[in-house]
Structure formats: C-alpha cells, structure tokens
Design a protein around this motif. Sequence first.
Motif, mmCIF file in Angstrom:
data_model
loop_
_atom_site.group_PDB
_atom_site.id
_atom_site.type_symbol
_atom_site.label_atom_id
_atom_site.label_comp_id
_atom_site.label_asym_id
_atom_site.label_seq_id
_atom_site.Cartn_x
_atom_site.Cartn_y
_atom_site.Cartn_z
ATOM 1 N N ALA A 225 0.833 -1.205 0.000
ATOM 2 C CA ALA A 225 0.000 0.000 0.000
ATOM 3 C C ALA A 225 0.866 1.252 0.000
ATOM 4 O O ALA A 225 0.584 2.235 -0.702
ATOM 5 C CB ALA A 225 -0.928 -0.006 1.214
ATOM 6 N N GLY A 226 1.939 1.216 0.787
ATOM 7 C CA GLY A 226 2.856 2.356 0.811
ATOM 8 C C GLY A 226 3.542 2.567 -0.526
ATOM 9 O O GLY A 226 3.728 3.709 -0.974
ATOM 10 N N LYS A 228 2.311 1.665 -3.533
ATOM 11 C CA LYS A 228 1.319 2.155 -4.496
ATOM 12 C C LYS A 228 1.069 3.649 -4.324
ATOM 13 O O LYS A 228 0.799 4.362 -5.289
ATOM 14 C CB LYS A 228 0.002 1.385 -4.319
ATOM 15 C CG LYS A 228 0.061 -0.050 -4.814
ATOM 16 C CD LYS A 228 0.203 -0.150 -6.323
ATOM 17 C CE LYS A 228 -1.088 0.226 -7.031
ATOM 18 N NZ LYS A 228 -0.993 0.064 -8.495
ATOM 19 N N ARG A 229 1.127 4.135 -3.096
ATOM 20 C CA ARG A 229 0.900 5.560 -2.838
ATOM 21 C C ARG A 229 2.157 6.395 -3.048
ATOM 22 O O ARG A 229 2.135 7.608 -2.876
ATOM 23 C CB ARG A 229 0.384 5.757 -1.415
ATOM 24 C CG ARG A 229 -1.021 5.224 -1.208
ATOM 25 C CD ARG A 229 -1.444 5.340 0.241
ATOM 26 N NE ARG A 229 -2.826 4.921 0.439
ATOM 27 C CZ ARG A 229 -3.879 5.734 0.369
ATOM 28 N NH1 ARG A 229 -3.708 7.019 0.092
ATOM 29 N NH2 ARG A 229 -5.103 5.274 0.554
ATOM 30 N N TYR A 231 4.945 6.212 -1.288
ATOM 31 C CA TYR A 231 5.692 6.522 -0.071
ATOM 32 C C TYR A 231 7.083 5.899 -0.056
ATOM 33 O O TYR A 231 7.934 6.299 0.734
ATOM 34 C CB TYR A 231 4.921 6.037 1.160
ATOM 35 C CG TYR A 231 3.609 6.747 1.382
ATOM 36 C CD1 TYR A 231 3.431 8.075 0.984
ATOM 37 C CD2 TYR A 231 2.536 6.085 1.979
ATOM 38 C CE1 TYR A 231 2.223 8.715 1.187
ATOM 39 C CE2 TYR A 231 1.321 6.725 2.189
ATOM 40 C CZ TYR A 231 1.173 8.044 1.783
ATOM 41 O OH TYR A 231 -0.021 8.681 1.982
ATOM 42 N N TYR A 236 9.720 10.596 -3.452
ATOM 43 C CA TYR A 236 8.938 10.975 -2.269
ATOM 44 C C TYR A 236 9.862 11.410 -1.138
ATOM 45 O O TYR A 236 9.616 12.417 -0.467
ATOM 46 C CB TYR A 236 8.073 9.792 -1.826
ATOM 47 C CG TYR A 236 7.360 10.022 -0.515
ATOM 48 C CD1 TYR A 236 6.196 10.785 -0.455
ATOM 49 C CD2 TYR A 236 7.865 9.482 0.672
ATOM 50 C CE1 TYR A 236 5.553 11.007 0.755
ATOM 51 C CE2 TYR A 236 7.224 9.699 1.881
ATOM 52 C CZ TYR A 236 6.075 10.462 1.915
ATOM 53 O OH TYR A 236 5.444 10.691 3.119
#
Length: 253
Positions: A225-226, A228-229, A231, A236
């Motif tokens: 999830a990190g 995909k976002r 992060y 970043y």
Amino acid sequence: MAKKRWIALWLFINLLIFWSVGLYTSGYSLEGYLPWESAKIQEYTPIIHTFPGDEPYGILYMVDIKGNIYYYIVWEDEYFHNTIIDRLYHFFRSLVYSGNTYDIEVVKVYPDNNSIYLQTYEHTDVWATMQPDGSCLWNGQTIPDCTEKGTHVKVYVVTWNHMLSLTPENGTIRVENLPMRHMTVDDYVSLGMFRRTQKTIGGVTVNSLLIAVLITVLFNVTLYAGWKRGYLSMEYYRKLKEEIHKDLKRIRK
C-alpha cells in the motif's frame, strides 16, 4: 544491482518477522527447547506408580511461556520381556533417538485451570481437570482419589511401554523420592527431545506459525500500500527532505 539488493533486504525482513513472531508467541527456542521457569513446579509434581523393578530414573521438566509445566518421566528403556524382541527394539530405538534408548513419557499440567494431559492405552490423549476434593473430571466421569492436595496428580503405568492412566493399576507401587530437575539443553539434545515432543508441542507450533504468517502478510500488505501511494519512492523521500529543510529554515527565522 540496486534492485537485487532491495529484494534481498525484503526477503530478509520477511524471514526475520516470520520467525521472530513465531518463536515469541510460542515461547519456544529455535530447536523447541523451553527455557522458562515456574514457582509452581513442586506444587504440581505428578505422583508416579509403576511396577516393581521398572522404576524411572527421575523427572525432567520444562515450562512454556504461559507457565504450563511439562513433566518428562524418564525410564532406562522399554522392555517387552522377550529377549529377541527387546534387542531388536532396542536397536531400532537407538537409531530413531540419536543413539539413546531412554523411554520418556510426559504429564503436562496447566496450573491456571488445574487441568492435565497425558497419554494412555494406544497413545490415546487424556485431558482431565483436577478437582479441589482430590478427584479428577475426565470425559464426563469423576475419578475419585485422583490427586494429592488437589494438585499432585496420581498416574499409573498400565503398559509395557509406560503408557499412563488416572485409575489405579493392580501390581503398581508408588515411586518415592524421585529426583527432579529442569531439563538442560544438553539433556534436550542427547535425549532426542525434538523428535519426542513433536506430538505435545505440535498445537502450539501450528498456532504460533499461523500468527507469524498473518503478521508477515500484514507487513507485506502495508508495504505494498505504501509503494502504491508512492511513499517508498526516492522522489517521495527527496520531496520530504526538502520540506523538512524548508520547515527548519522557517523555524530559524
């Protein structure tokens, strides 16, 4: 090269999380040895009744992280009382248990609820609860005079290979002054305890490994999830570093 390094790091972290969680939740060391102690060892020591001339050497105990106590009763060997069979059996047992032929039977005690575990005829599992009046509740039946002081369960040898029972067996006698001590790592290795304890520790191991799998999966879902976002990208972190520097400059002004 950089990509391979990150993959290697990811695999290492997964392995570390999996085994750390599994071992912590089970209380076992990597080899299955239980290093814990309990102040209730003497309070719950089982009372052994066996046939004359077949007394055990002593009791070795281990304690798991929850305070449950494993009492391992140690005999020299198992004897069928037939010379040829005994010699062949002795030979094969020495192959299975790393050169030794000691016979070891377990009485497991759960002090939190006064319940016990042992194996009887044909290696059948017995789960019972010790009652304050000295009886035991097993399979819906009450066994009178099953304990001493409501905590020391009385167990009786009922077969040639030392299977145990909660009901008295004709011809058995109480073993007095049986020596007892904590099982050392050397004992655990020399007696081949990893093979012997697979039955009793199996449930704990499966439950702990299931928890380890769930935690490891959760870690990877969070990691994905990190990613995909964004992060986990270098861009970043570059922007985050710039924002931190800007905030520091504002603070200084």
